[in-house]
Design a protein around this motif. Structure first.
Motif, PDB file in Angstrom:
ATOM      1  N   VAL A  24     -11.414   7.912  -5.922  1.00 52.31           N
ATOM      2  CA  VAL A  24     -10.098   8.110  -5.322  1.00 52.31           C
ATOM      3  C   VAL A  24     -10.107   7.732  -3.845  1.00 52.31           C
ATOM      4  N   GLU A  25     -11.139   8.138  -3.119  1.00 54.31           N
ATOM      5  CA  GLU A  25     -11.224   7.812  -1.696  1.00 54.31           C
ATOM      6  C   GLU A  25     -11.362   6.302  -1.479  1.00 54.31           C
ATOM      7  N   GLY A  26     -12.127   5.649  -2.358  1.00 59.89           N
ATOM      8  CA  GLY A  26     -12.258   4.198  -2.255  1.00 59.89           C
ATOM      9  C   GLY A  26     -10.948   3.483  -2.515  1.00 59.89           C
ATOM     10  N   LEU A  27     -10.181   3.996  -3.462  1.00 53.04           N
ATOM     11  CA  LEU A  27      -8.880   3.408  -3.758  1.00 53.04           C
ATOM     12  C   LEU A  27      -7.910   3.602  -2.596  1.00 53.04           C
ATOM     13  N   ALA A  28      -7.959   4.772  -1.974  1.00 51.52           N
ATOM     14  CA  ALA A  28      -7.083   5.038  -0.829  1.00 51.52           C
ATOM     15  C   ALA A  28      -7.364   4.043   0.299  1.00 51.52           C
ATOM     16  N   SER A  29      -8.627   3.790   0.567  1.00 47.76           N
ATOM     17  CA  SER A  29      -8.995   2.829   1.615  1.00 47.76           C
ATOM     18  C   SER A  29      -8.516   1.420   1.264  1.00 47.76           C
ATOM     19  N   ALA A  30      -8.626   1.069  -0.024  1.00 47.69           N
ATOM     20  CA  ALA A  30      -8.206  -0.264  -0.456  1.00 47.69           C
ATOM     21  C   ALA A  30      -6.693  -0.430  -0.368  1.00 47.69           C
ATOM     22  N   ILE A  31      -5.936   0.614  -0.653  1.00 45.51           N
ATOM     23  CA  ILE A  31      -4.476   0.543  -0.566  1.00 45.51           C
ATOM     24  C   ILE A  31      -4.038   0.272   0.875  1.00 45.51           C
ATOM     25  N   VAL A  32      -4.734   0.874   1.824  1.00 48.63           N
ATOM     26  CA  VAL A  32      -4.401   0.678   3.240  1.00 48.63           C
ATOM     27  C   VAL A  32      -4.720  -0.745   3.693  1.00 48.63           C
ATOM     28  N   ASP A  33      -5.786  -1.328   3.152  1.00 47.16           N
ATOM     29  CA  ASP A  33      -6.217  -2.678   3.544  1.00 47.16           C
ATOM     30  C   ASP A  33      -6.540  -3.472   2.277  1.00 47.16           C
ATOM     31  N   PRO A  34      -5.515  -3.881   1.513  1.00 47.28           N
ATOM     32  CA  PRO A  34      -5.745  -4.504   0.203  1.00 47.28           C
ATOM     33  C   PRO A  34      -6.352  -5.893   0.289  1.00 47.28           C
ATOM     34  N   ALA A  35      -7.176  -6.211  -0.705  1.00 48.31           N
ATOM     35  CA  ALA A  35      -7.797  -7.532  -0.770  1.00 48.31           C
ATOM     36  C   ALA A  35      -6.804  -8.592  -1.228  1.00 48.31           C
ATOM     37  N   PHE A  36      -5.934  -8.254  -2.173  1.00 51.19           N
ATOM     38  CA  PHE A  36      -4.919  -9.162  -2.689  1.00 51.19           C
ATOM     39  C   PHE A  36      -3.529  -8.562  -2.457  1.00 51.19           C
ATOM     40  N   PRO A  37      -2.485  -9.375  -2.443  1.00 51.37           N
ATOM     41  CA  PRO A  37      -1.121  -8.843  -2.301  1.00 51.37           C
ATOM     42  C   PRO A  37      -0.799  -7.862  -3.434  1.00 51.37           C
ATOM     43  N   LEU A  38      -0.080  -6.803  -3.097  1.00 51.09           N
ATOM     44  CA  LEU A  38       0.258  -5.773  -4.070  1.00 51.09           C
ATOM     45  C   LEU A  38       1.689  -5.963  -4.556  1.00 51.09           C
ATOM     46  N   ALA A  39       1.945  -5.513  -5.783  1.00 50.26           N
ATOM     47  CA  ALA A  39       3.269  -5.693  -6.372  1.00 50.26           C
ATOM     48  C   ALA A  39       3.615  -4.496  -7.240  1.00 50.26           C
ATOM     49  N   LEU A  40       4.911  -4.270  -7.392  1.00 48.54           N
ATOM     50  CA  LEU A  40       5.416  -3.174  -8.219  1.00 48.54           C
ATOM     51  C   LEU A  40       5.780  -3.725  -9.595  1.00 48.54           C
ATOM     52  N   GLY A  41       4.748  -4.028 -10.369  1.00 49.58           N
ATOM     53  CA  GLY A  41       4.947  -4.582 -11.707  1.00 49.58           C
ATOM     54  C   GLY A  41       4.802  -6.086 -11.710  1.00 49.58           C
ATOM     55  N   ARG A  42       5.820  -6.793 -11.256  1.00 49.94           N
ATOM     56  CA  ARG A  42       5.766  -8.255 -11.163  1.00 49.94           C
ATOM     57  C   ARG A  42       5.426  -8.690  -9.745  1.00 49.94           C
ATOM     58  N   ARG A  43       4.871  -9.891  -9.627  1.00 49.30           N
ATOM     59  CA  ARG A  43       4.420 -10.380  -8.323  1.00 49.30           C
ATOM     60  C   ARG A  43       5.549 -10.459  -7.302  1.00 49.30           C
ATOM     61  N   SER A  44       6.758 -10.725  -7.767  1.00 51.51           N
ATOM     62  CA  SER A  44       7.884 -10.874  -6.847  1.00 51.51           C
ATOM     63  C   SER A  44       8.387  -9.534  -6.315  1.00 51.51           C
ATOM     64  N   CYS A  45       7.917  -8.423  -6.871  1.00 51.80           N
ATOM     65  CA  CYS A  45       8.404  -7.094  -6.483  1.00 51.80           C
ATOM     66  C   CYS A  45       7.462  -6.481  -5.450  1.00 51.80           C
ATOM     67  N   VAL A  46       7.812  -6.638  -4.194  1.00 55.33           N
ATOM     68  CA  VAL A  46       6.941  -6.231  -3.093  1.00 55.33           C
ATOM     69  C   VAL A  46       7.211  -4.772  -2.710  1.00 55.33           C
ATOM     70  N   PRO A  47       6.169  -3.946  -2.562  1.00 52.61           N
ATOM     71  CA  PRO A  47       6.380  -2.546  -2.180  1.00 52.61           C
ATOM     72  C   PRO A  47       6.764  -2.395  -0.718  1.00 52.61           C
TER      73      PRO A  47
END
Length: 236
Positions: free
Chosen positions: A110-133
């Protein structure tokens, strides 16, 4: 055990489970496959990498703001083959929805995931790539279990929505059975990713429970009281 709490909000979201081909529907709440994909992208995992540890996280999703379903009549064009028949499709999205997601698992993960969310390696999306959080995506990590954080996390709806509602708001919840085993209302969703490999995509069914919880709204108004912002409702 720790719980990762995420705020999933953006202009558009789309969480498909069963839909394929020319009709791409969306669930009314984030799917496990969509959230696992978001976490895997944050950590920089490739589609061929193992995801068993992420799939093993327990999940609960709270609907803080329902949003509206939109349909996009989607067309495509291939400039190299202008006469080729390209199938038309209908794609569905949730507009202006806000969810909170609660993922329980080993503290180190969980702690590793929290760190990754703050500084993600790849762009994040809400389901589809075009849906930016819309930030903030990470709310907190806690030593409490997901079922406790469902109640402890204040309402995360938009500002105008919070101001227009009462100090306690009833929100819908969809959760893994192990999170709320006492709940009787259940359904099956095919949204457990076994592999994201483009050559071997596989999904399994998940049994979820559906219920409601009463959530504190720090910006809410007292029932029957004077609200100086009522005239501005929907503008802020």
């Amino acid at each position: 055990m720790s719980t990762l709490v995420l705020r999933l909000a953006g202009p558009l979201q789309s969480w498909g489970s069963e839909s394929r081909f020319v009709r791409r529907t969306t669930e009314t709440a984030p799917t496990k496959s969509g959230i696992v994909g978001l976490l895997a992208a944050a950590q920089g995992r490739r589609r061929v990498d193992e995801i068993e540890d992420l799939v093993g996280l327990s999940l609960a999703v709270r609907v803080d703001q329902e949003g509206q379903v939109l349909r996009d009549f989607h067309t495509a064009h291939n400039p190299k083959r202008p006469q080729a028949n390209i199938p038309l499709s209908n794609r569905f999205y949730l507009s202006d929805a806000v969810f909170t997601a609660y993922l329980g698992g080993p503290s180190a993960l969980v702690e590793g995931l929290a760190s990754a969310i703050v500084d993600p390696a790849f762009p994040l999306a809400l389901g589809r790539r075009s849906c930016v959080p819309v930030p903030p995506l990470l709310l907190t990590i806690s030593e409490k279990e997901p079922r406790e954080m469902l109640l402890d996390t204040p309402l995360q709806a938009g500002r105008s929505q919070r101001r227009s509602r009462a100090r306690t708001v009833r929100c819908s919840v969809q959760a893994d059975v192990q999170v709320l085993p006492e709940e009787a209302s259940r359904r099956r969703i095919r949204d457990v990713p076994l592999s994201f490999n483009p050559e071997d995509r596989r999904y399994a069914y998940r049994e979820v429970v559906e219920t409601v919880v009463d959530v504190a709204n720090p910006d809410g108004r007292a029932s029957g009281g004077h609200d100086p912002f009522a005239a501005l409702e929907g503008l802020l």
